[in-house]
Enzyme design. Structure first.
Site, PDB file in Angstrom:
ATOM      1  CG  ASP A 477      -0.311  -1.852  17.640  1.00 52.59           C
ATOM      2  OD1 ASP A 477       0.266  -0.831  17.220  1.00 52.59           O
ATOM      3  OD2 ASP A 477      -0.615  -2.806  16.894  1.00 52.59           O
ATOM      4  CG  ASP A 547       2.225  -2.925  10.473  1.00 59.00           C
ATOM      5  OD1 ASP A 547       2.708  -3.461  11.484  1.00 59.00           O
ATOM      6  OD2 ASP A 547       1.134  -2.331  10.473  1.00 59.00           O
TER       7      ASP A 547
HETATM    8  C1  GLA Z   1      -0.770  -2.899  13.815  1.00 56.59           C
HETATM    9  C2  GLA Z   1       0.523  -3.597  14.126  1.00 56.59           C
HETATM   10  C3  GLA Z   1       0.486  -4.998  13.587  1.00 56.59           C
HETATM   11  C4  GLA Z   1      -0.683  -5.750  14.178  1.00 56.59           C
HETATM   12  C5  GLA Z   1      -1.964  -4.984  13.905  1.00 56.59           C
HETATM   13  C6  GLA Z   1      -3.141  -5.591  14.635  1.00 56.59           C
HETATM   14  O1  GLA Z   1      -0.904  -2.664  12.464  1.00 56.59           O
HETATM   15  O2  GLA Z   1       1.604  -2.888  13.604  1.00 56.59           O
HETATM   16  O3  GLA Z   1       1.686  -5.677  13.873  1.00 56.59           O
HETATM   17  O4  GLA Z   1      -0.483  -5.902  15.557  1.00 56.59           O
HETATM   18  O5  GLA Z   1      -1.865  -3.627  14.317  1.00 56.59           O
HETATM   19  O6  GLA Z   1      -4.306  -4.886  14.446  1.00 56.59           O
END
Ligand code: GLA
Length: 727
Positions: A477, A547
């Site tokens: 990420d 997301d």
């Molecule tokens: C980001 C990702 C999510 C999740 C969060 C965790 O927003 O896109 O899918 O993994 O971080 O903090």
């Protein structure tokens, strides 16, 4: 596929069965573009250049009368000698003068596609590509530019990059070096690109090109959800299923810019590359700089034609070889069910149910290393919080594996929390500018990935976690854009190289880790799709698309990304309703239907599902496994629909014997009833059975007459069809 020289070696014709790209050397020195588009059997110069005496103009030392640089289609233009349009390259010479004048030196054919040092790029097996290398130079400035054009067999694609060499005695500064500069003839074009924001990525922007410069960019240090590093120039009548398209996509994950200039005569110059606002590079005597690779795509089969070219290129020549033909596991991700509050009990409970439902991979997302249940601490330390998870990651892996599931773990390796041991020990490892405050994003700073010690630190973290083989998947990420982009380790004269050096550092780290652990499946992520780009795809064969898991929004987001990326590259999860991002309520079936043609996963608290929902999920998973190979490796199409209350997708296998068709009704709207939906990508000679109803239809009828669907008194309703050829 071939590259031919003609006119005593002054014209080069790069072609395959779909496209031709033609270059010419004029007056023994000027390299110009003659044509790019549908394939030409033999080029006989029907579009010979028409020189015209223009007023308020410049005269050039040339045997050609009336040569004007004002509309000369330079292949890699510079500024300062009479071409006043956007330049492809700008260099400050050792004298401090911003000027170079490139002239053609030579060209030759390479049978191997050259690699680009430190950067991801497309690759090919022997015989799959041919490459034209062109050398241009400015002898006074001591600069040589090598240009590479590779053509793939049977794809409407050329990939291109440049190599700049300083063969002079002193240092020069590259101010800008585009990957793409392409001249297109004067006619009407629409400029099409993808824009967005967090949790609403990949929206289509389309407008008629006007005179002047039109530009999109990212200056955020990541390719960004604001603008995808892509644009297309399309004919005004181009739609999904027909029309001419020139598409351009940059294989790069940092700041970029893309510009199109329509000049006073209507000629068009299209450019894309590193964003010059975030870039300057010192090139010492004898050094070389390489630009990222750009993908140049032509189709006269509409936007789907362009997408098919991109999809095929990325599936066969970009994603890691190991995963090219590997079906992707159906996963359960812990984020939306646990957020930061992860416990062994919850993991045990969720993985138990996951196993019963047929899920294959359990992904422990954020939270496992945090001191508290928030984003405020511990980034950079990557030590499991054993108060939350006694026994640590080994214990979690053991629980998951006992259920027969694979185990995946979340990391955000490029970040550092102020409240971390790493920051106490190495505050100098964060990007920062002395005497200025450091701006946090999601409570975190960014590590200086240009530093060797930081790169090695991250690599070692992954060695620690991956060496025992207990982790089969990593979610990589990256959740904030870059600020105070300065490295305390970089020399004074090289400060403006840091944006690009960050990305080179990231690629080095990814290359080292993914090549050491080739069996681990990496999923890229950046607050969803904030760094969804072909550069990342080279290392991470799938990327978390957004997301936003709301089914309605996902029809738009996934359609947008599908212009470029094959569905197997896009994570699509069934989540809870009301949706956590939008509050919207959609049925379990709708959520599944919208996700099922992509890389299907689940992200919800399974213990809260009713029995009937569990039954539904188990059936979805079984169906997906049955069809997975065909879905993940089939051809995906967006369809033109009768009105904007509907979206329509289909996945068709390569011999067109099987197709799944999804029609999404946005709202109940009686005024828009009784539409017909044509299934344009079947075989008209085949007869098909629709598997849910057992009804038999001719391919010709489905394609020419189209399907009608009932008007359903419901918003967000999906109609799904599964056609199979009958013999
Ligand atoms: C980001 C990702 C999510 C999740 C969060 C965790 O927003 O896109 O899918 O993994 O971080 O903090």
């Amino acid at each position: 596929m071939s590259i031919n020289f003609q006119k005593n070696g002054l014209i080069a014709h790069i072609k395959n069965s779909s496209i031709s790209y033609i270059l010419e050397v004029i007056d023994d020195k000027y390299l110009i573009n003659r044509y790019f588009g549908k394939t030409i059997r033999e080029y006989r110069e029907t579009n010979s250049f028409q020189y015209f005496k223009r007023g308020y103009n410049t005269q050039h030392l040339s045997s050609i009368e009336n040569l004007s640089f004002d509309d000369f289609p330079f292949e890699y233009p510079t500024r300062g000698h009479g071409d006043y349009r956007i330049p492809a390259i700008s260099i400050t010479q050792a004298t401090g003068i911003d000027f170079i004048d490139l002239t053609f030196k030579e060209w030759r054919i390479l049978n191997e596609k050259p690699k680009i040092s430190g950067l991801p790029s497309t690759f090919s097996e022997e015989g799959e590509t041919e490459t034209l290398e062109i050398i241009c130079e400015d002898i006074s400035a001591g600069i040589r530019v090598y240009m590479y054009y590779s053509i793939f067999d049977n794809l409407g694609i050329i990939v291109r990059h440049q190599k700049i060499e300083n063969f002079g005695k002193q240092k020069i500064t590259i101010n800008s070096a585009k990957s793409l500069s392409l001249e297109l003839p004067a006619k009407d074009y629409d400029f099409l690109s993808l824009y967005g924001t967090h949790a609403k990525e990949a929206n289509v922007s389309r407008f008629a090109l006007h005179r002047g410069i039109q530009k999109i960019e990212s200056a955020r240090g990541a390719s960004s959800p604001q603008h995808q590093p892509f644009f297309a120039l399309v004919s005004p009548d181009t739609c999904e299923e027909s029309g001419e398209v020139y598409g351009f996509h940059l294989i790069y994950s940092g700041s970029f810019s893309a510009e199109v200039e329509k000049d006073q005569f209507g000629n068009v110059r299209a450019q894309m590359g590193l964003n010059p606002d975030n870039f300057k590079w010192s090139l010492e005597s004898g050094e070389i700089f390489e630009t990222p690779e750009v993908v140049i795509n032509y189709s006269n089969n509409g936007l789907n034609g362009m997408s098919q070219n991109f999809h095929k290129l990325y599936k066969s020549h970009l994603i890691p070889k190991k995963f090219m033909n590997q079906e992707r596991p159906i996963l359960l991700n812990s984020w939306e069910s646990m957020y930061y509050d992860v416990t062994l009990d919850k993991i045990e409970q969720q993985s138990n149910i996951a196993q019963e439902l047929g899920i294959e991979l359990f992904v422990l997302d954020d939270g496992w290393f945090r001191l508290t249940n928030s984003s405020k601490t511990s980034m950079g330390d990557w030590k499991c919080n054993e108060k939350k998870l006694p026994g640590g990651i080994n214990k979690v892996a053991e629980i998951i594996h006992k259920k027969g599931l694979k185990f995946g773990l979340w990391f955000e390796p490029e970040m550092i929390s102020k409240a971390s041991n790493l920051y106490s020990e190495h505050p100098e490892w964060a990007l920062q500018i002395p005497n200025y405050p450091m701006v946090e994003g999601r409570n975190q700073y960014v590590l200086d990935l240009s530093r060797k010690d930081v790169q090695e630190y991250i690599i070692n973290i992954f060695h620690d976690y991956l060496k025992d083989g207990q982790i089969e998947y990593i979610k990589w990420d990256m959740n904030r854009p870059l600020t105070e982009v300065n490295s305390l380790a970089l020399d004074f004269g090289r400060k403006s190289e840091i944006w690009h050096r960050y990305i080179l550092g990231l690629y080095y780290v990814l290359e080292t880790i993914t090549s050491t652990y080739p069996n681990v499946l990496f999923e890229g992520c950046s607050s969803g799709g904030a760094r969804f780009d072909p550069g990342m795809l080279y290392y991470t064969p799938q990327i978390w698309t957004s997301d936003n898991t709301d089914a309605f929004d996902r029809t738009i987001i996934q359609s947008g990304y599908s212009l470029l990326y094959p569905p197997i590259a896009m994570g699509a999860h069934v989540s809870i309703t009301p949706n956590h991002q939008t509050g919207r309520i959609t049925s379990m079936n709708t959520r599944y239907q919208v996700a099922r043609l992509f890389n299907l996963g689940y992200e919800l608290d399974l213990s809260k599902c009713q029995d009937y929902e569990m039954k539904e999920i188990a059936e979805q998973i079984a169906e997906s496994k049955r069809n997975r190979k065909f879905i993940q490796y089939g051809d995906f199409f967006r369809h033109d629909v009768p009105n904007d209350n509907y979206s329509m997708w289909s996945t068709v296998n390569s011999d067109k014997t099987e197709a799944i068709v999804i029609i999404f009704q946005k709202f109940y709207n009686p005024i828009k009833s009784h539409c017909l939906f044509k299934l344009n990508y079947l075989n008209s000679d085949f007869d098909y059975c629709e598997k849910n109803t057992g009804k038999i239809y001719g391919g010709d009828e489905l394609m020419s007459v189209g399907l009608s669907i009932p008007l359903i008194k419901s918003d967000f309703h999906v109609f799904a069809f599964h056609f199979e050829k009958i013999s």
